[in-house]
Enzyme design. Structure first.
Site, short mmCIF file in Angstrom:
data_model
loop_
_atom_site.label_atom_id
_atom_site.label_comp_id
_atom_site.label_asym_id
_atom_site.label_seq_id
_atom_site.Cartn_x
_atom_site.Cartn_y
_atom_site.Cartn_z
N ASP A 1 17.96 -39.77 4.56
CA ASP A 1 16.93 -39.21 3.69
C ASP A 1 17.42 -37.84 3.23
O ASP A 1 17.54 -36.91 4.02
CB ASP A 1 15.63 -39.09 4.50
CG ASP A 1 14.39 -39.15 3.64
OD1 ASP A 1 14.40 -38.52 2.57
OD2 ASP A 1 13.42 -39.82 4.05
N ASP B 1 14.39 -37.56 -1.49
CA ASP B 1 13.03 -37.02 -1.43
C ASP B 1 12.67 -36.25 -2.71
O ASP B 1 13.45 -35.41 -3.17
CB ASP B 1 12.97 -36.07 -0.22
CG ASP B 1 11.55 -35.70 0.16
OD1 ASP B 1 10.78 -36.59 0.53
OD2 ASP B 1 11.21 -34.50 0.08
N GLU C 1 12.79 -41.20 -4.68
CA GLU C 1 11.34 -41.18 -4.52
C GLU C 1 10.78 -40.77 -5.88
O GLU C 1 10.85 -39.61 -6.26
CB GLU C 1 10.90 -40.20 -3.43
CG GLU C 1 9.40 -40.31 -3.16
CD GLU C 1 8.82 -39.17 -2.34
OE1 GLU C 1 7.73 -39.35 -1.78
OE2 GLU C 1 9.42 -38.09 -2.27
N HIS D 1 5.60 -43.70 5.31
CA HIS D 1 5.12 -42.64 6.21
C HIS D 1 4.16 -41.66 5.53
O HIS D 1 3.63 -40.78 6.19
CB HIS D 1 6.33 -41.88 6.75
CG HIS D 1 7.05 -41.12 5.68
ND1 HIS D 1 7.73 -41.75 4.65
CD2 HIS D 1 7.17 -39.81 5.45
CE1 HIS D 1 8.23 -40.84 3.83
NE2 HIS D 1 7.91 -39.65 4.30
O1 ISL Z 1 1.94 -37.61 0.97
C1 ISL Z 1 1.84 -36.94 -0.02
C2 ISL Z 1 0.90 -35.84 -0.14
O2 ISL Z 1 -0.37 -36.38 -0.11
C3 ISL Z 1 2.71 -37.20 -1.10
O3 ISL Z 1 2.26 -36.74 -2.30
C4 ISL Z 1 4.04 -36.58 -0.73
O4 ISL Z 1 3.92 -35.22 -0.57
C5 ISL Z 1 5.03 -36.85 -1.79
O5 ISL Z 1 5.13 -38.21 -1.80
C6 ISL Z 1 6.37 -36.27 -1.45
O6 ISL Z 1 6.79 -36.85 -0.26
C7 ISL Z 1 8.00 -36.49 0.30
O7 ISL Z 1 8.23 -35.10 0.32
C8 ISL Z 1 7.38 -34.33 1.15
C9 ISL Z 1 7.20 -34.91 2.55
O8 ISL Z 1 6.13 -34.27 3.20
C10 ISL Z 1 6.94 -36.40 2.50
O9 ISL Z 1 6.85 -36.92 3.81
C11 ISL Z 1 8.06 -37.00 1.72
O10 ISL Z 1 8.03 -38.40 1.71
C12 ISL Z 1 8.03 -32.98 1.25
O11 ISL Z 1 9.37 -33.13 1.64
#
Ligand code: ISL
Ligand code: CA
Length: 580
Positions: free
Chosen positions: A99, A196, A250, A323
């Protein structure tokens, strides 16, 4: 005809290492825990393991705040454990995706510790600094996206928590540093990256003041900044293209109008991405903790619209939970009366819709949301922030708890349920997050002793998908069933012809004979051998796969020419292709 492509044929299984398997009793999942379970994963039949971040991190956001991109988080183990895991995974034919979290780092990363020292520090421009707060942007995990740093005497940007300062991709040295860290892992033999919030890496440097309330999120504005595609192309050219690997973005803020800019092969940027359209489908006017009823008509429409983009050459992932979102069976299905049925139905959707499927850990046994009694039982920083804001504004905390039960990210982060022993066999110690009490009934051990379990349904479908590349490369045709709760589509090519029916409701429905005529034979149902299964009626949350009899014969004898054009005598119904 299609070019065979391994990452299109593969099925991804996402591991959230903290909650997967603890090997040493400290209550935290780790790499040796993953090693213990590699045989399990190979047996299930998945191909790629995507590991949520395993890098050194102070864990403000469970590893999505990286303080050293080339070191292993001490709680998860050592580099030797990683090397062993990679080797043993490869020995079982499993690939590993790491990741890549490079929109931001941790504030404890060496780069940030250097950067805050002085304006002329060589790392200063690895981040964004402003003398005055330039706008009213909100942040995902705190009210403002700008934090004043005493030492730096300036504000820095953080779209996520204040311990996750955004990296400044305008700085060539930062990009080179990121590419080097990527090469470190690729040279070890990892098979690619999930990236991410990758659409956020280029910023609007004029820092526009968005219309709307102070502290609002502006995902649309942050996504696809002016230099994004230039950066992605450079990353591809400098790093990705030099290895036989894959990349999953993502796709936060990505829409059907612009997905091709990321993943169309001509662009040479990313291989695939997953969008958020259905993942935020029930977020209300006040955001995710202000949920609205699920609109199944829209749910269907989303799959249809995105599949049209795949038809035009883009490639996407199919996912229903991870997650960051609630458990799919609790969210889209019925986790009470029809837990196993709806879990099975969504297994069909995941594995027959066009795109590379992602199965999230625990989904293969139909794990459900959790409902902790108090807000304090939750661990996620996102919830802590929402609770603090609600208290500050004098909001309704009981209502919030209800919303948290439904929407919390921790729903997906409770420990994996392996056995009916204490703490679900996840740890011999105290788990970092409480297990879901239903582990006594819902666990891997029980599922593998029951040939009718959700687990076997996944295993059998995974095997069937592997044998029938039509599910990968075939075209899709969507049918209008006139019922928002009945989803029907066809996957077909020269090698196969399948119709999928999904009854996403608690009602018994008629099988639409105008869609499934007598040339189609039922080959899979999540009701399997149950007495209520009939040809004419779809049971609550029943999902079926039908195969055209001609295509079915051809798949058995493997030669279209030699087939007599005559309908065979009625064959015995098979709900599993092969029953072990
Ligand atoms: O779960 C969310 C907030 O409600 C999503 O909007 C999330 O923040 C967004 O999908 C980005 O996610 C990724 O980056 C974040 C991290 O907290 C998440 O776990 C990750 O999947 C920051 O790195
Ligand atoms: Ca551990």
């Amino acid at each position: 005809m299609h070019n065979p492509t391994w990452w299109k044929e593969a099925v991804i299984y996402q591991i959230y290492p903290r909650s997967f398997k603890d090997s040493n009793g400290d209550g935290i999942g780790d790499l040796r825990g993953i090693i213990e379970k590699l045989d399990y994963l190979a047996d299930l039949g998945v191909d790629i393991l995507w590991l949520s971040p395993i890098f050194q991190s102070p864990n403000d956001d469970n590893g999505y705040d990286v303080s050293d991109y080339t070191a292993i988080m001490s709680e998860f183990g050592t580099m030797a454990d990683f090397d062993e895991m990679l080797e043993k995974a490869h020995a079982r034919g499993l690939k590993i995706l790491l990741d890549l979290v490079v929109n931001h780092s941790s504030d404890e990363h060496r780069w940030f510790r250097e950067a805050r020292k002085s304006p002329d520090n060589p790392y200063r421009d690895f981040y964004f600094w402003e003398k005055e707060k330039p706008n009213n942007w909100g942040s995902f995990f705190s009210p403002s996206a700008w934090e004043y740093d005493e030492q730096a005497q300036a504000y820095y940007l953080h779209l996520f928590s204040k311990k996750q300062p955004d990296l400044n991709w305008e700085t060539p040295a930062l990009r080179e540093a990121v590419y080097n860290d990527m090469r470190f892992w690729l040279d070890k033999g990892v098979d690619g990256f999930r990236m991410d919030v990758i659409p956020f890496i280029s910023k609007h440097l004029d820092w526009p003041e968005p219309a709307g309330k102070e502290g609002q999120l502006h995902v649309k504005m942050w996504s696809r900044g002016p230099r994004l595609h230039e950066f992605l192309r450079e990353m591809n050219e400098e790093v990705l293209s030099k290895y036989d690997i894959t990349s999953v973005g993502e796709g936060i803020g990505v829409s059907t109008e612009n997905v091709a800019d990321f993943v169309h092969p001509d662009r040479k940027e990313l291989d695939m991405l997953y969008h958020f359209d259905h993942a935020i489908i029930d977020h209300g006017p006040g955001g995710k903790y202000d949920p609205v009823e699920l609109d199944y008509a829209r749910f269907q429409q989303i799959f249809k619209d995105w599949d049209a983009k795949v038809e035009e050459g883009s490639w996407i992932n199919i996912f229903l939970d991870n997650h960051d979102f609630p458990r799919l069976v609790s969210r889209f299905g019925n986790d009470k009366e029809y837990r196993e049925e709806s879990a099975g139905l969504f297994a069909i959707l995941l594995l027959t819709m066009r795109g590379t499927p992602c199965i999230y850990q625990g989904t293969e046994i139909g794990m459900t949301n959790v409902a902790y009694p108090t807000l304090e039982d939750y661990d996620d920083l996102e919830i802590k922030n929402v609770v603090a804001q609600t208290k500050k504004n004098g909001g309704d905390l009981d209502k919030l708890l209800q919303a948290v039960h439904r929407q919390a990210r921790d729903n997906a982060r409770t420990p994996m349920q392996w056995t009916n022993e204490e703490n679900a066999g996840f740890t011999t110690g105290e788990p970092w997050l409480k297990v879901n009490e239903n582990y006594r009934k819902i666990n891997v051990d029980a599922a593998r002793k029951d040939a009718d379990s959700v687990w076997y349904f996944y295993k059998n479908l995974l095997e069937y998908r592997k044998e029938n590349k039509t599910f990968v490369y075939g075209k899709t045709e969507f049918f209008d069933t006139g019922n928002s709760r009945l989803f029907a589509y066809r996957r077909y090519d020269i090698e196969g012809d399948f119709i999928i029916l999904l009854n996403m409701s608690d009602e018994v429905l008629d099988v639409p004979t105008e869609i499934v005529n007598e040339d189609y034979e039922r080959i899979f149902s999540n009701y399997r051998y149950r007495p209520e299964l009939t040809d004419e009626k779809l049971q609550p949350w029943e999902g079926r796969i039908y195969s055209h009899y001609m295509a079915e014969i051809m798949s058995i004898i493997g030669n279209r020419q030699s087939v007599e054009k005559k309908k065979p005598k009625k064959k015995k119904k098979r709900n599993y292709r092969r029953r072990k």
